[in-house]
Scaffold this active site. Structure first.
Site, PDB file in Angstrom:
ATOM      1  N   GLU A  54       0.877  -1.163   0.000  1.00 20.90           N
ATOM      2  CA  GLU A  54       0.000   0.000   0.000  1.00 20.90           C
ATOM      3  C   GLU A  54       0.924   1.226   0.000  1.00 20.90           C
ATOM      4  OE1 GLU A  54      -2.670   0.310   3.340  1.00 20.90           O
ATOM      5  OE2 GLU A  54      -3.400   2.254   2.632  1.00 20.90           O
ATOM      6  N   ARG A 285       5.500 -12.852  10.046  1.00 19.60           N
ATOM      7  CA  ARG A 285       6.195 -11.658   9.573  1.00 19.60           C
ATOM      8  C   ARG A 285       7.599 -11.575  10.158  1.00 19.60           C
ATOM      9  NH1 ARG A 285       3.089  -6.904   9.749  1.00 19.60           N
ATOM     10  NH2 ARG A 285       4.851  -5.666  10.456  1.00 19.60           N
ATOM     11  N   LYS A 295       4.695   0.894   9.395  1.00 18.01           N
ATOM     12  CA  LYS A 295       4.803   2.156   8.661  1.00 18.01           C
ATOM     13  C   LYS A 295       4.252   3.308   9.486  1.00 18.01           C
ATOM     14  CE  LYS A 295       3.212   0.201   4.812  1.00 18.01           C
ATOM     15  NZ  LYS A 295       2.627   0.001   3.491  1.00 18.01           N
TER      16      LYS A 295
HETATM   17  P1  ATP Z   1       2.891  -2.085   7.979  1.00 18.20           P
HETATM   18  O1  ATP Z   1       2.247  -2.952   9.020  1.00 18.20           O
HETATM   19  O2  ATP Z   1       4.309  -1.777   8.240  1.00 18.20           O
HETATM   20  O3  ATP Z   1       2.097  -0.877   7.634  1.00 18.20           O
HETATM   21  P2  ATP Z   1       1.709  -3.462   5.874  1.00 18.20           P
HETATM   22  O4  ATP Z   1       1.610  -4.926   5.933  1.00 18.20           O
HETATM   23  O5  ATP Z   1       0.482  -2.707   6.183  1.00 18.20           O
HETATM   24  O6  ATP Z   1       2.944  -3.004   6.705  1.00 18.20           O
HETATM   25  P3  ATP Z   1       1.703  -3.376   3.073  1.00 18.20           P
HETATM   26  O7  ATP Z   1       2.107  -2.278   2.194  1.00 18.20           O
HETATM   27  O8  ATP Z   1       0.282  -3.753   3.137  1.00 18.20           O
HETATM   28  O9  ATP Z   1       2.220  -2.982   4.494  1.00 18.20           O
HETATM   29  O10 ATP Z   1       2.596  -4.662   2.841  1.00 18.20           O
HETATM   30  C1  ATP Z   1       2.956  -5.162   1.582  1.00 18.20           C
HETATM   31  C2  ATP Z   1       3.364  -6.586   1.734  1.00 18.20           C
HETATM   32  O11 ATP Z   1       4.480  -6.685   2.626  1.00 18.20           O
HETATM   33  C3  ATP Z   1       2.271  -7.442   2.315  1.00 18.20           C
HETATM   34  O12 ATP Z   1       2.155  -8.593   1.509  1.00 18.20           O
HETATM   35  C4  ATP Z   1       2.735  -7.782   3.696  1.00 18.20           C
HETATM   36  O13 ATP Z   1       2.319  -9.049   4.063  1.00 18.20           O
HETATM   37  C5  ATP Z   1       4.249  -7.709   3.556  1.00 18.20           C
HETATM   38  N1  ATP Z   1       4.883  -7.359   4.833  1.00 18.20           N
HETATM   39  C6  ATP Z   1       4.687  -6.249   5.559  1.00 18.20           C
HETATM   40  N2  ATP Z   1       5.407  -6.272   6.700  1.00 18.20           N
HETATM   41  C7  ATP Z   1       6.079  -7.448   6.696  1.00 18.20           C
HETATM   42  C8  ATP Z   1       6.983  -8.078   7.600  1.00 18.20           C
HETATM   43  N3  ATP Z   1       7.349  -7.495   8.743  1.00 18.20           N
HETATM   44  N4  ATP Z   1       7.484  -9.280   7.267  1.00 18.20           N
HETATM   45  C9  ATP Z   1       7.127  -9.873   6.118  1.00 18.20           C
HETATM   46  N5  ATP Z   1       6.283  -9.342   5.224  1.00 18.20           N
HETATM   47  C10 ATP Z   1       5.754  -8.146   5.495  1.00 18.20           C
HETATM   48 MG    MG Z   2      -1.255  -3.476   5.022  1.00 15.13          MG
END
Ligand code: ATP
Ligand code: MG
Length: 605
Positions: A54, A285, A295
Site C-alpha cells: 500500500e 512476519r 509504517k
Molecule cells: P505495515 O504494518 O508496516 O504498515 P503493511 O503490511 O500494512 O505493513 P503493506 O504495504 O500492506 O504494508 O505490505 C505489503 C506486503 O508486505 C504485504 O504482503 C505484507 O504481508 C508484507 N509485509 C509487511 N510487513 C512485513 C513483515 N514485517 N514481514 C514480512 N512481510 C511483510
Molecule cells: Mg497493510
C-alpha cells in the site's frame, strides 16, 4: 569511539544458515506442481507471485523479506512476479511513496513482469462484481450509522444483530449503490455489505463492509470515484485478476482467508467461466530486534523529527539501510537466514549486520581513515634523507580479492593516528603506542614513541616518535648482532598529514536501545512510549576525520558497486559508505557497521 584489536582482515559469521532445506511454501509449490493444480506452464505460469504494497509510507525491512520471498519463488520455479500497488485508500496515499517503493524494489534486484500494476486500475471491475453480488442477493446497501454497525457486530461470545436493511430488495440496493458511486451521499452515510452470517464465529464473516462512501481525491483516479473498496473486498480480487497462484501474506490475514474465498466463490456462483481462485498462504512476519516494522510508527518518527526523513540512515526502511551502506545481497542473505515459517518470533538484527559484514569483507576495498586524529611527528625523519621527502608505499586494496589490486599511500615527517591508539600510561596488554613503546604503522614503518606534548588543559596535542628505516614497508627488521629478531605486537593505521583529506563521518548505531522497542507499553495518555526507547547515541557526527587521499577520488575500479554507492572497509574501524550529502569538496561518510558486533552479549558494551 571504540577501536577493535589491531587489523582484523576477516570476519566470520557464526550465524550462517545451515544446509539448505525446503521451507513450507516451497513444499506447497512442489506439491502443486506435482498434482498439476495450476495446470501446465502454458498461458498461466505454475507459480505467479506478487508484492502488493500500500503506497502509504516507505518500505521497511519486513517488506524486503516479502519481496525476496515472492520474487525468489518466481525465479526458483520459473514463474512470474508482479509489482502491484494496493492503492484502495485515497486518504493516506501519495505519489512520493509510489516512487520510493519502485526504486526500492528495483534496488533489491527483484524483476517484475510487465508494467507496475495498480489496484485502482481494477476499480471498474470491482464495481461490476459488486453489482453482480447485489443482484444475486449476496450484498446489500446498509444505511446504519458506522456506530450502529459497530454495535450490532456482536463480539467473540455473542452473535451480531442483522441490519434492518439486510433484506431490502436487490433493485433498491443497486439503485443506492449507483448513487453512492455518483457522489450523491455524504461520507459515512451508507456502505455496501456482503450478506454472509452475522452469527459466524469468524468476525470477518459478519457481513463485512465492501464499499464505503468517501468523497476523496485519489492519486490516480482523481475525482472519478465517490466510493472506495475495502481492502478485504479488493485484495483477493486483485490477485484473481492478475492470475496470482500463491498469494503470500503475513499471519494476521489467516482468518481473512475464508472471506477472500467466500468473495471469489460468490462471484463464481452461477457464472459460466469462473474467475481465477488464488491460494492464500500465510507466514510469520519478519520482526527484527531493535527496530520497528510498522509504517505508522515509522511515519511518526519522521513527522516528529526524531530522524531527518524516511531515508535517514538510522531508519529500518530499505532506503535508510541502503543509505547506511547495506547491500541488496545482505538483505537477501538476511531474508534467507531468517527462514519462512508459521511461528511468530523475533529475528536477531545482528544477522543482517553479520550478512553485510560478510558481503563487504569480500567486496569492499580497504582504506585508511583516522576519525579522532592526533598528530605524530617523526623526529628522526631528517636523519635518513631530506626532511621534506615523501615516501610511497604499496597498499593492498583487498586481501580477500586480489583482482582489486593496490594503491599508493604516502608517508612523511608528520602523520595522524587515532587518539585512542596512544596511552600516556598504558597497561601491559596495550599493544599500541605509549612512551617507549614500538608499533607498526600499516604498510609504512615501525615507530617508537619518544615523547609527547600536552596543552595547558592537560590534553595531549602531539606525539613524538622515531622510525626505524630498516622496517620499510612495515617489514620485520633484520636480526641484530646476536641473531635476535625484534618483534612488534601491534599494527595501527595512519594517514599522512601532508595529503590528508578532511571529512565528516556519521557514526550510525541502532535507533533503539530496547531489543523489542515496539513492545513498550503505551504511556498513561495512550501515547507511543516506544519513543522512550530511542537511542540518544544513534548518530554521532565526527567532523574532523582525516582520510587518505584515495578516498576522495572516484577511480573506475571503485565504481564497481551496481547501485553507485561507494563502500569501503576503513581498516580497524568498520564498513563505511559515502552518503548522498557528500561532495568532492565536502566528503561525508556513514558507518554501516563496526567490524565486530559490539552489541552481542558478553562482547563488552
Ligand atoms: P505495515 O504494518 O508496516 O504498515 P503493511 O503490511 O500494512 O505493513 P503493506 O504495504 O500492506 O504494508 O505490505 C505489503 C506486503 O508486505 C504485504 O504482503 C505484507 O504481508 C508484507 N509485509 C509487511 N510487513 C512485513 C513483515 N514485517 N514481514 C514480512 N512481510 C511483510
Ligand atoms: Mg497493510
Amino acid at each position: 569511539m571504540h577501536l577493535s584489536s589491531p587489523m582484523p582482515d576477516t570476519n566470520t559469521n557464526p550465524d550462517e544458515p545451515k544446509a539448505e532445506s525446503r521451507n513450507f511454501i516451497e513444499q506447497i509449490v512442489d506439491a502443486d506442481i506435482a498434482s498439476g493444480k495450476w495446470g501446465d506452464a502454458g498461458d498461466r505460469s505454475v507459480v505467479a507471485t506478487r508484492f502488493p504494497p500500500e503506497p502509504n509510507g516507505y518500505l521497511h525491512i519486513g517488506h524486503a523479506k516479502s519481496i525476496c520471498l515472492n520474487s525468489g519463488l518466481a525465479e526458483q520455479f520459473g514463474g512470474t512476479f508482479k509489482l502491484r500497488f494496493d492503492d484502495t485508500n485515497p486518504a493516506k496515499e501519495e505519489q512520493e511513496y509510489v516512487d520510493s517503493i519502485i526504486g526500492d524494489v528495483e534496488w533489491l534486484g527483484a524483476r517484475w513482469e510487465g508494467e507496475v500494476r495498480f489496484a485502482s486500475d481494477y476499480f471498474g471491475q470491482f464495481y461490476e462484481w459488486a453489482r453482480d453480488l447485489i443482484a444475486k442477493g449476496l450484498a446489500y446497501v446498509d444505511e446504519q450509522s458506522p456506530e450502529q454497525i459497530r454495535n450490532n457486530r456482536g463480539n467473540v461470545t455473542e452473535p451480531g444483530v442483522n441490519s434492518p436493511f439486510r433484506d431490502r430488495p436487490a433493485a433498491e440496493s443497486l439503485d443506492l449503490f449507483a448513487r453512492m458511486k455518483a457522489g450523491e451521499f455524504e461520507d459515512g452515510s451508507m456502505v455496501l455489505r456482503a450478506k454472509i452470517d452475522m452469527a459466524s464465529p469468524n468476525m470477518n464473516l459478519r457481513d463485512p463492509v465492501m464499499y464505503r462512501v468517501l468523497n476523496a481525491h485519489h492519486h490516480r483516479t482523481g475525482d472519478t470515484w465517490h466510493i472506495y473498496p475495502m481492502y478485504d473486498w479488493a485484495h483477493g480480487l486483485e490477485d484473481s485478476i492478475e492470475g496470482i497462484t500463491h498469494s503470500i501474506c503475513t499471519l494476521e490475514f489467516e482468518n481473512h482467508r475464508p472471506l477472500y474465498d467466500w468473495f471469489i466463490d460468490a462471484i463464481n456462483k452461477d457464472r459460466g467461466e469462473p474467475i481465477h481462485h488464488p491460494q492464500q498462504i500465510e507466514f510469520a512476519r519478519l520482526e527484527p530486534t531493535y527496530i520497528i516494522t510498522s509504517k505508522r510508527s515509522l511515519k511518526l518518527l519522521v513527522d516528529e523529527n526524531h530522524v531527518t526523513g524516511w531515508d535517514d540512515p538510522r531508519m529500518p526502511t530499505i532506503s535508510g539501510l541502503r543509505r547506511r551502506g547495506f547491500t541488496p545481497e545482505s538483505f537477501r542473505s538476511f531474508a534467507k537466514a531468517t527462514g519462512v515459517t508459521k511461528y511468530k518470533g523475533s529475528h536477531d538484527i545482528g544477522l543482517l549486520e553479520a550478512a553485510v559484514r560478510d558481503h563487504l569483507n569480500t567486496e569492499a576495498p580497504r582504506r585508511m581513515a583516522v576519525l579522532d586524529p592526533i598528530k605524530v611527528v617523526i623526529t628522526n625523519w631528517g636523519e635518513h634523507g631530506d626532511e621534506s621527502r615523501i615516501e610511497e608505499f604499496n597498499a593492498v586494496n583487498n586481501p580477500n580479492n586480489p583482482d582489486d589490486g593496490s594503491r599508493t599511500v604516502t608517508f612523511g615527517k608528520e602523520i595522524y593516528i587515532e587518539r585512542d591508539d596512544f596511552m600516556e600510561d598504558p597497561p601491559k596488554k596495550f599493544f599500541r603506542l605509549g612512551p617507549g613503546r614500538e608499533v607498526r604503522l600499516r604498510y609504512a614503518y615501525w615507530v617508537t614513541c619518544t615523547d609527547f606534548i600536552k596543552d595547558d588543559a592537560g590534553n595531549i596535542t602531539e606525539i613524538h616518535c622515531t622510525y626505524d628505516p630498516q622496517t620499510k614497508g612495515g617489514e620485520n627488521p633484520p636480526p641484530d648482532a646476536e641473531g635476535k629478531v625484534r618483534k612488534v605486537k601491534g599494527t595501527i593505521h595512519w594517514v599522512g598529514a601532508h595529503d590528508a583529506v578532511d571529512a565528516e563521518v556519521r557514526l550510525i548505531d541502532r535507533l533503539f536501545t530496547a531489543e523489542h522497542p515496539a513492545k513498550a507499553p503505551k504511556d498513561d495518555e495512550g501515547g507511543w512510549s516506544f519513543m522512550d526507547n530511542l537511542n540518544p547515541d544513534s548518530m554521532k557526527v565526527v567532523r574532523n576525520a582525516k582520510f587518505e587521499p584515495a578516498l576522495a577520488s572516484r577511480t573506475p575500479s571503485e565504481s564497481a558497486w551496481a547501485d553507485g554507492i561507494r563502500r569501503y572497509q576503513f581498516e580497524r574501524l568498520g564498513y563505511f559508505c559515502e552518503d548522498r550529502d557528500s561532495t568532492q569538496s565536502n566528503l561525508v561518510f556513514n558507518r554501516t557497521v563496526t567490524l565486530r558486533d559490539s552489541w552481542a552479549k558478553n562482547a563488552g558494551k
